[in-house]
Motif scaffolding. Structure first.
Motif, PDB file in Angstrom:
ATOM      1  N   ARG A 246     -10.946  23.329  35.466  1.00 17.15           N
ATOM      2  CA  ARG A 246     -10.943  22.175  36.304  1.00 17.15           C
ATOM      3  C   ARG A 246     -11.486  21.881  37.776  1.00 17.15           C
ATOM      4  NH1 ARG A 246      -5.491  20.258  36.676  1.00 17.15           N
ATOM      5  NH2 ARG A 246      -6.471  17.667  37.824  1.00 17.15           N
TER       6      ARG A 246
ATOM      7  N   ARG B 137       2.123  19.951  44.697  1.00 18.66           N
ATOM      8  CA  ARG B 137       0.750  20.801  44.972  1.00 18.66           C
ATOM      9  C   ARG B 137       0.463  19.775  43.315  1.00 18.66           C
ATOM     10  NH1 ARG B 137       0.023  24.764  48.033  1.00 18.66           N
ATOM     11  NH2 ARG B 137       0.512  24.526  49.645  1.00 18.66           N
ATOM     12  N   LEU B 138      -0.625  19.932  43.317  1.00 19.91           N
ATOM     13  CA  LEU B 138      -1.156  19.232  42.038  1.00 19.91           C
ATOM     14  C   LEU B 138      -1.018  20.612  40.526  1.00 19.91           C
ATOM     15  CD1 LEU B 138      -3.587  17.595  39.852  1.00 19.91           C
ATOM     16  CD2 LEU B 138      -5.691  18.770  41.000  1.00 19.91           C
ATOM     17  N   ALA B 139      -0.085  20.211  39.266  1.00 20.39           N
ATOM     18  CA  ALA B 139      -0.601  21.498  38.174  1.00 20.39           C
ATOM     19  C   ALA B 139      -1.805  21.492  37.518  1.00 20.39           C
ATOM     20  CB  ALA B 139       0.696  20.878  37.616  1.00 20.39           C
ATOM     21  N   PRO B 140      -1.736  22.095  36.508  1.00 25.65           N
ATOM     22  CA  PRO B 140      -2.782  22.231  35.895  1.00 25.65           C
ATOM     23  C   PRO B 140      -3.312  21.121  35.376  1.00 25.65           C
ATOM     24  CG  PRO B 140      -2.248  24.553  35.847  1.00 25.65           C
ATOM     25  CD  PRO B 140      -0.634  23.544  36.697  1.00 25.65           C
ATOM     26  N   ASP B 141      -2.357  20.379  34.299  1.00 26.57           N
ATOM     27  CA  ASP B 141      -2.362  19.589  33.279  1.00 26.57           C
ATOM     28  C   ASP B 141      -2.400  18.288  33.514  1.00 26.57           C
ATOM     29  OD1 ASP B 141      -4.058  21.623  31.654  1.00 26.57           O
ATOM     30  OD2 ASP B 141      -1.636  22.467  30.871  1.00 26.57           O
ATOM     31  N   GLU B 142      -2.440  17.730  34.831  1.00 22.40           N
ATOM     32  CA  GLU B 142      -2.225  16.592  34.850  1.00 22.40           C
ATOM     33  C   GLU B 142      -2.828  15.805  35.758  1.00 22.40           C
ATOM     34  OE1 GLU B 142       1.433  16.840  37.542  1.00 22.40           O
ATOM     35  OE2 GLU B 142       0.710  17.759  38.950  1.00 22.40           O
ATOM     36  N   THR B 143      -2.748  14.792  36.277  1.00 21.83           N
ATOM     37  CA  THR B 143      -4.256  13.985  37.047  1.00 21.83           C
ATOM     38  C   THR B 143      -3.370  13.774  38.075  1.00 21.83           C
ATOM     39  OG1 THR B 143      -3.479  11.796  36.257  1.00 21.83           O
ATOM     40  CG2 THR B 143      -4.800  12.537  34.799  1.00 21.83           C
ATOM     41  N   LEU B 144      -3.885  13.168  39.659  1.00 23.44           N
ATOM     42  CA  LEU B 144      -2.947  13.396  40.268  1.00 23.44           C
ATOM     43  C   LEU B 144      -3.051  12.248  40.408  1.00 23.44           C
ATOM     44  CD1 LEU B 144      -7.114  13.322  43.050  1.00 23.44           C
ATOM     45  CD2 LEU B 144      -4.223  14.606  43.432  1.00 23.44           C
ATOM     46  N   GLU B 145      -2.765  11.311  39.949  1.00 23.12           N
ATOM     47  CA  GLU B 145      -1.709   9.564  39.137  1.00 23.12           C
ATOM     48  C   GLU B 145      -0.041  10.365  38.790  1.00 23.12           C
ATOM     49  OE1 GLU B 145      -2.855   5.934  38.072  1.00 23.12           O
ATOM     50  OE2 GLU B 145      -1.476   5.322  37.000  1.00 23.12           O
TER      51      GLU B 145
ATOM     52  N   HIS C 147      -1.539  27.184  41.423  1.00 25.06           N
ATOM     53  CA  HIS C 147      -2.587  26.409  40.642  1.00 25.06           C
ATOM     54  C   HIS C 147      -3.771  26.152  42.032  1.00 25.06           C
ATOM     55  CE1 HIS C 147      -5.151  24.170  38.217  1.00 25.06           C
ATOM     56  NE2 HIS C 147      -4.717  22.768  38.751  1.00 25.06           N
TER      57      HIS C 147
ATOM     58  N   THR D 150       3.853  25.320  40.262  1.00 23.54           N
ATOM     59  CA  THR D 150       2.403  24.526  40.482  1.00 23.54           C
ATOM     60  C   THR D 150       1.565  25.564  41.816  1.00 23.54           C
ATOM     61  OG1 THR D 150       2.798  22.939  41.592  1.00 23.54           O
ATOM     62  CG2 THR D 150       3.631  22.519  39.125  1.00 23.54           C
TER      63      THR D 150
ATOM     64  N   ARG E 140       4.841  12.404  39.284  1.00 24.22           N
ATOM     65  CA  ARG E 140       5.995  13.003  38.593  1.00 24.22           C
ATOM     66  C   ARG E 140       6.733  13.716  40.304  1.00 24.22           C
ATOM     67  NH1 ARG E 140       5.475  19.150  39.452  1.00 24.22           N
ATOM     68  NH2 ARG E 140       3.266  18.897  39.821  1.00 24.22           N
TER      69      ARG E 140
ATOM     70  N   SER F 271      -9.487  13.536  38.709  1.00 23.30           N
ATOM     71  CA  SER F 271      -9.026  14.095  38.053  1.00 23.30           C
ATOM     72  C   SER F 271      -8.143  14.751  36.528  1.00 23.30           C
ATOM     73  CB  SER F 271      -7.804  14.500  39.624  1.00 23.30           C
ATOM     74  OG  SER F 271      -6.451  12.567  39.129  1.00 23.30           O
TER      75      SER F 271
END
Lengths: 234, 234
Positions: free
Chosen positions: B91, A48-56, B8, B5, A61, B82
């Motif tokens: 977001r 899953r995508l976390a709130p404070d990160e880009t997809l990359e 989110h 996560t 991660r 993103s």
DNA sequence: ACAAAAGTGTTTCGCCTACACCCATGC
DNA sequence: GCATGGGTGTAGGCGAAACACTTTTGT
């Protein structure tokens, strides 16, 4: 026609198509699912995508749990999948990335993770099979008009070794003679000045080469419809 | 390292880079924002993803408010953006699409929407400027190795007309002689058997052509590293 | 000497470009 | 006739493929 959509929030995951040439074959890193749905099926690593990160950031991660991220020689976005029913029971949008690992290193992978030849994959969960094929197509296309070979190759190699990598990735034979000439003419390769001693069977020692840069560059920009020798329009 | 996560949910929007050659220039369809943030700034048309639609459905639905969707001759995904701070206060992940409209039709657009030459855009809201440039690059690249010209051209046209479209999209001059030969050799074009009468100034009547197919096809698959004439591996 | 592997020389081929020339029309 | 715009003929360049041949080693 206009729907009331302002409240919709879709969960978003990043998926990694991590490819490496191993044993003369292009292989993908797969993870055996530990949860429903598709319990115990093979699937692409990600999460899953976390709130404070880009997809990359996110795919890096999540992949860190599977392979040492420092081994990733290239990472690029492939596509975003959004079919509403692609994930049962929940709206889950996925953005897939292509990751490459140079041949010759053997990353430690956890017990639930394994390499599989892209020719001859098992049944994959969700829509992951198509994503792997899209990743392979991206790689194959870029081998023809960019220097992306650097991401499949170790820091130094002979032409014969590079040939085996290209053959595995492209899925067809490649002439060592012509591969050398094309990559030298385009100035992707340079000799490092060393020779590789021949094996037990003898033979002339092979020159050792490296890619001039290990960042992606387009080397065959406009096959046709090239700008006229001189002017651009405005 | 692992974050919590699972909860989110990011809002997701589709953005459209809609391009058409108008008045000898490649132009993009822009919308003047009616809301904060970036009130009154020019931006790409688009909007929120709804629960039961794909991203492609979504961009078609949102574009329908700006242009007649039946006029879209081609639509493809470009990339997904993103960066957590790309949209202030929320977001919001965005997936951008490239849409093309054939030259020669004049879609009705609402008062808050207008065409702008891609060379010489105004300041755009958010990260939209880079998205427009990415769309143009995608178009330019595909003009060289696919039949995507069909999406810029009307159903029938002379070589001189097609040349002006390619010139506008590529940003450099194109020889009518060579354009004709390349596109005929690759069998992208076929004459429909009609002639276009010359204008007031006279001149030989021009043959009228059409694209053989109006679906995207790759026509120059492997520039180099082509499979050997015969075998594929495995 | 022979086998094996690497690399180079050389020919051929095809695509693309450039430019000269021919064609069909209006005036 | 002449100007204008469209199309074709043709020669040259260049990258790539194919294949023969040379080079350098081990046995």
């Amino acid at each position: 026609m206009e729907k009331s959509t302002t409240e919709h929030r879709a969960a978003h995951e990043a998926l990694g198509v991590v490819l490496q040439v191993r044993e003369e074959q292009l292989q993908a890193l797969l993870w055996r699912r530990a949860r429903e749905p598709f319990l115990a099926a093979w699937s692409l690593p990600g999460g899953r995508l976390a709130p404070d990160e880009t997809l990359e950031d996110s795919i890096r991660r999540h992949l860190a749990a599977k392979v040492d991220v420092r081994e990733l020689s290239h990472l690029e976005q492939i596509e975003t999948l959004s079919a509403p029913a692609r994930y049962p029971g929940e709206r889950l949008v996925a953005t897939a990335y292509l990751g490459l690992i140079p041949a010759g290193i053997a990353p430690q992978v956890p017990a639930d993770t394994a390499w599989h030849p892209v020719d001859g994959l098992p049944e994959l969960a969700f829509d992951h099979f198509a994503v792997v094929l899209a990743g392979r197509e991206r790689l194959r296309a870029k081998l023809s008009y960019t220097n992306i070979g650097f991401a499949l190759a170790p820091p130094a190699f002979t032409i014969a070794e590079l040939r085996r990598l290209y053959r595995a990735a492209l899925g067809h034979d490649v002439s060592a003679t012509n591969l050398q000439r094309v990559l030298l003419r385009r100035r992707l390769l340079e000799p490092i000045g060393e020779l590789r001693p021949p094996g037990r069977a003898g033979g002339r020692p092979a020159a050792v080469y490296r890619f001039r840069t290990r960042n992606l560059e387009v080397t065959d920009q406009f096959a046709v419809l090239r700008p006229p020798t001189g002017g651009s329009l405005k």
